[in-house]
Design a protein around this motif. Sequence first.
Motif, PDB file in Angstrom:
ATOM      1  N   UNK A  42       0.690  -1.233   0.046  1.00  0.00           N
ATOM      2  CA  UNK A  42      -0.033   0.073   0.068  1.00  0.00           C
ATOM      3  C   UNK A  42       1.071   1.230   0.005  1.00  0.00           C
ATOM      4  N   UNK A  43       2.081   1.261   0.590  1.00  0.00           N
ATOM      5  CA  UNK A  43       2.899   2.309   0.664  1.00  0.00           C
ATOM      6  C   UNK A  43       3.397   2.501  -0.640  1.00  0.00           C
ATOM      7  N   UNK A  44       3.739   1.521  -1.508  1.00  0.00           N
ATOM      8  CA  UNK A  44       4.001   1.704  -2.809  1.00  0.00           C
ATOM      9  C   UNK A  44       5.375   0.791  -3.169  1.00  0.00           C
ATOM     10  N   UNK A  45       6.106   0.162  -2.178  1.00  0.00           N
ATOM     11  CA  UNK A  45       7.207  -0.329  -2.435  1.00  0.00           C
ATOM     12  C   UNK A  45       7.316  -1.446  -3.171  1.00  0.00           C
ATOM     13  N   UNK A  46       8.414  -1.884  -3.919  1.00  0.00           N
ATOM     14  CA  UNK A  46       8.282  -2.994  -4.775  1.00  0.00           C
ATOM     15  C   UNK A  46       9.494  -4.267  -4.298  1.00  0.00           C
ATOM     16  N   UNK A  47      10.500  -3.558  -3.794  1.00  0.00           N
ATOM     17  CA  UNK A  47      11.858  -4.438  -3.593  1.00  0.00           C
ATOM     18  C   UNK A  47      12.131  -4.312  -2.201  1.00  0.00           C
ATOM     19  N   UNK A  48      12.152  -5.306  -1.393  1.00  0.00           N
ATOM     20  CA  UNK A  48      12.351  -5.292  -0.114  1.00  0.00           C
ATOM     21  C   UNK A  48      13.643  -6.100   0.347  1.00  0.00           C
ATOM     22  N   UNK A  49      14.582  -5.080   0.990  1.00  0.00           N
ATOM     23  CA  UNK A  49      16.006  -5.821   1.202  1.00  0.00           C
ATOM     24  C   UNK A  49      15.918  -6.094   2.705  1.00  0.00           C
ATOM     25  N   UNK A  50      16.141  -7.346   2.922  1.00  0.00           N
ATOM     26  CA  UNK A  50      15.908  -7.806   4.365  1.00  0.00           C
ATOM     27  C   UNK A  50      17.370  -8.024   5.010  1.00  0.00           C
ATOM     28  N   UNK A  51      17.855  -7.428   6.075  1.00  0.00           N
ATOM     29  CA  UNK A  51      19.294  -7.515   6.651  1.00  0.00           C
ATOM     30  C   UNK A  51      19.330  -9.008   7.001  1.00  0.00           C
ATOM     31  N   UNK A  52      20.349  -9.481   7.481  1.00  0.00           N
ATOM     32  CA  UNK A  52      20.707 -11.071   7.487  1.00  0.00           C
ATOM     33  C   UNK A  52      19.702 -11.750   8.220  1.00  0.00           C
ATOM     34  N   UNK A  53      19.070 -12.965   8.264  1.00  0.00           N
ATOM     35  CA  UNK A  53      18.433 -13.646   8.788  1.00  0.00           C
ATOM     36  C   UNK A  53      18.795 -15.072   8.968  1.00  0.00           C
ATOM     37  N   UNK A  54      20.160 -15.146   8.600  1.00  0.00           N
ATOM     38  CA  UNK A  54      20.852 -16.503   8.479  1.00  0.00           C
ATOM     39  C   UNK A  54      21.056 -16.889  10.111  1.00  0.00           C
ATOM     40  N   UNK A  55      21.153 -18.320  10.444  1.00  0.00           N
ATOM     41  CA  UNK A  55      21.712 -18.441  11.764  1.00  0.00           C
ATOM     42  C   UNK A  55      22.900 -17.948  11.908  1.00  0.00           C
ATOM     43  N   UNK A  56      23.123 -17.342  13.270  1.00  0.00           N
ATOM     44  CA  UNK A  56      23.950 -16.463  13.518  1.00  0.00           C
ATOM     45  C   UNK A  56      24.135 -16.179  15.276  1.00  0.00           C
ATOM     46  N   UNK A  57      25.074 -16.165  15.681  1.00  0.00           N
ATOM     47  CA  UNK A  57      25.503 -15.853  17.175  1.00  0.00           C
ATOM     48  C   UNK A  57      25.158 -14.463  17.607  1.00  0.00           C
ATOM     49  N   UNK A  58      24.705 -13.672  16.552  1.00  0.00           N
ATOM     50  CA  UNK A  58      24.484 -12.180  16.456  1.00  0.00           C
ATOM     51  C   UNK A  58      25.426 -11.538  17.388  1.00  0.00           C
ATOM     52  N   UNK A  59      26.785 -11.634  16.971  1.00  0.00           N
ATOM     53  CA  UNK A  59      27.757 -10.789  17.701  1.00  0.00           C
ATOM     54  C   UNK A  59      27.815  -9.398  17.244  1.00  0.00           C
ATOM     55  N   UNK A  60      27.365  -9.331  15.708  1.00  0.00           N
ATOM     56  CA  UNK A  60      27.170  -8.068  15.079  1.00  0.00           C
ATOM     57  C   UNK A  60      25.819  -7.979  14.330  1.00  0.00           C
ATOM     58  N   UNK A  61      24.863  -8.658  15.198  1.00  0.00           N
ATOM     59  CA  UNK A  61      23.536  -8.312  14.942  1.00  0.00           C
ATOM     60  C   UNK A  61      23.419  -9.371  13.451  1.00  0.00           C
ATOM     61  N   UNK A  62      23.707 -10.316  13.527  1.00  0.00           N
ATOM     62  CA  UNK A  62      23.239 -11.153  12.026  1.00  0.00           C
ATOM     63  C   UNK A  62      24.406 -11.085  11.055  1.00  0.00           C
ATOM     64  N   UNK A  63      25.433 -10.248  11.138  1.00  0.00           N
ATOM     65  CA  UNK A  63      26.185  -9.980  10.136  1.00  0.00           C
ATOM     66  C   UNK A  63      27.485 -10.765  10.256  1.00  0.00           C
ATOM     67  N   UNK A  64      27.257 -11.732  11.143  1.00  0.00           N
ATOM     68  CA  UNK A  64      28.151 -12.876  11.408  1.00  0.00           C
ATOM     69  C   UNK A  64      27.524 -14.179  11.335  1.00  0.00           C
ATOM     70  N   UNK A  65      27.548 -14.632  10.153  1.00  0.00           N
ATOM     71  CA  UNK A  65      26.669 -15.966   9.706  1.00  0.00           C
ATOM     72  C   UNK A  65      27.393 -17.205  10.068  1.00  0.00           C
ATOM     73  N   UNK A  66      26.547 -18.061  10.592  1.00  0.00           N
ATOM     74  CA  UNK A  66      27.151 -19.507  10.850  1.00  0.00           C
ATOM     75  C   UNK A  66      26.735 -20.643   9.877  1.00  0.00           C
ATOM     76  N   UNK A  67      25.666 -20.236   9.268  1.00  0.00           N
ATOM     77  CA  UNK A  67      25.060 -21.111   8.220  1.00  0.00           C
ATOM     78  C   UNK A  67      24.359 -20.382   7.075  1.00  0.00           C
ATOM     79  N   UNK A  68      25.233 -20.377   5.938  1.00  0.00           N
ATOM     80  CA  UNK A  68      24.521 -19.683   4.832  1.00  0.00           C
ATOM     81  C   UNK A  68      23.338 -20.296   4.070  1.00  0.00           C
TER      82      UNK A  68
END
Length: 557
Positions: A42-68
């Motif tokens: 409804x807002x009108x956006x088409x492309x959604x970038x989602x910051x990392x959602x992979x398995x992670x110990x979250x030392x840097x909020x998911x920018x540290x990935x333990x399984x791709x």
Amino acid sequence: MEKKWWHDKVAYQIYPKSFYDSNGDGIGDLQGIISKLDYLKDLGVDILWISPIYPSPFADQGYDISDYYNIDPTFGTLEDMDELIREAGKRQMYILMDLVVNHCSDEHEWFEKACADPYGEYGNLFYIEDRKEGELPCNWRSYFGGPVWEPLPGHPDKQYMHVFHKKQPDLNWENPAVREEVYKNINWWLDKGLGGFRVDAIINIKKALPYKDYPSDRDDGLSDIALMLAEAQGIGEFLGEMQARTFGPHDAFSVGEVFNLKEGELPDFVGDKGYFSSIFDFSTTSFGKSDKGWYACKKPSPDDYKKCFFRSQEEMGDVGFYSNIIENHDEPRGVSYYIPEGEVCNASKKLLAAMYFLMRGLPFIYQGQEIGMENLGVVPLDQVDDISALDQYQVSLDAGLTPEEALKVISIYSRDNARTPVQWTSEKNAGFTEGTPWLMVNPNYTSINVEAQENDPDSVLAFYKKLIALRKNPDYKETLVYGTVIPYLEDQHNLMAYHRKGEKDLLVIGNFQKDPQTAVLPSTCKNLLLNNYQDLDMNEEKTAVHLKGYQAIVIEL
Ligand code: TEU
Ligand code: CA
């Protein structure tokens, strides 16, 4: 420039931990995103970038990935991800994931196997060197503070490199095995129907070797990584290969987080045959940054701000397409940062929105930006989550600032500013969660929230919808997507104005100050297309506009 499927789209960044929590554990998740797809549509956006959602110990909020190849249970399951891609597809929306391959997590099995056998095939996936007490292979400083070298767990005589946190060991891209693994993973996701990737910190994959020291800029004797990156040659071989093996064959969209570009490299990166579809324009966020640390940084003034954009646009010309932002998950809220203190209001928020959004390029909206979410302000140190802010607090103290001054400094730049939960309603926890939010909610949620703005035709949210609708209006689309940017009245203080010239000649004008000012038009105004105020004071001949404080308009000439 070749036309591409994504040129006329509008993109939106989701920081998943803080977007919407569907199950009451205080952390946003994939079902939360799915439940808000209609809001985003409804807002009108088409492309959604989602910051990392992979398995992670979250030392840097998911920018540290333990399984791709998986999704962290905090966010959901692979089935949830497939559902998200499917549900987005039903709405003609595209999902981008975050590609974080300069480094992985120290809890990834590759690194665990490297620690078990540093001389074996896994050891070669990383940068591992012999270690002598009191000596480092080089004096590079990691982005989050301290040397890039850390003793290898279980091997006091060895050390590994991490340009970010020590829980983010760098992958050795010189080793073809690393590159093969990365391409395989990208293709695996693209085959699932992903629209593409935002490519994290990618310029760091090429190191200047052999190691050497660079001049130090602080008392710690270490050197800014930028000095090394400036000397690193040959990244194009890696990036060209990645493009040819993954994004290219899938016609996927890729946007690089590229800092430290060298002179003349733009066409290689984003030209018709470029490594990426697009890269972010960081000219405004990088302006005034200092090697010394956040305490020594200086904010851009409105005049600096417009110059940054105009210079970027001039450099890019028709070569390719920038991705334009006012903020992201690493930056303060744009409205708090670029609008002078005390002048942050709905009018100035809308002005900032119009100025960047109508530039040539792909506009990205960061979650909450569309309702004008603001910085947190000063918070006690024990409530700071951002590892970068915690490091910079110490850097400030080391430079002689008082604890109070140091807290003030980090309140301006802390990445937590952008990471507080999205403010959906005026209910408890801003309607973000039924539980306890993982990071504090900005107390201003009672006045700034989606629900209130959805029912208000003058809200910041309503203005973003108008901006998006204008960019997609068939009468103006060609001009707003492909038209040239030509600065207008460039030397007029606190006025930001530019033409978009294509099939039509449009003029975007913003009075970037609280006092009124007049802008003389280059020719008569034919049509007023957008206005962040109810009315517009124009002379009878329609050749000049008298703008109120922070008034922004778009007119057709
Ligand atoms: O950021 C890369 C980067 O170089 C900077 O934004 C950096 O985080 C900042 O200057 C430190 O204050 C990307 C991600 O966007 C960021 O969230 C990650 O922390 C980083 O990479 C590591 O993956
Ligand atoms: Ca949750």
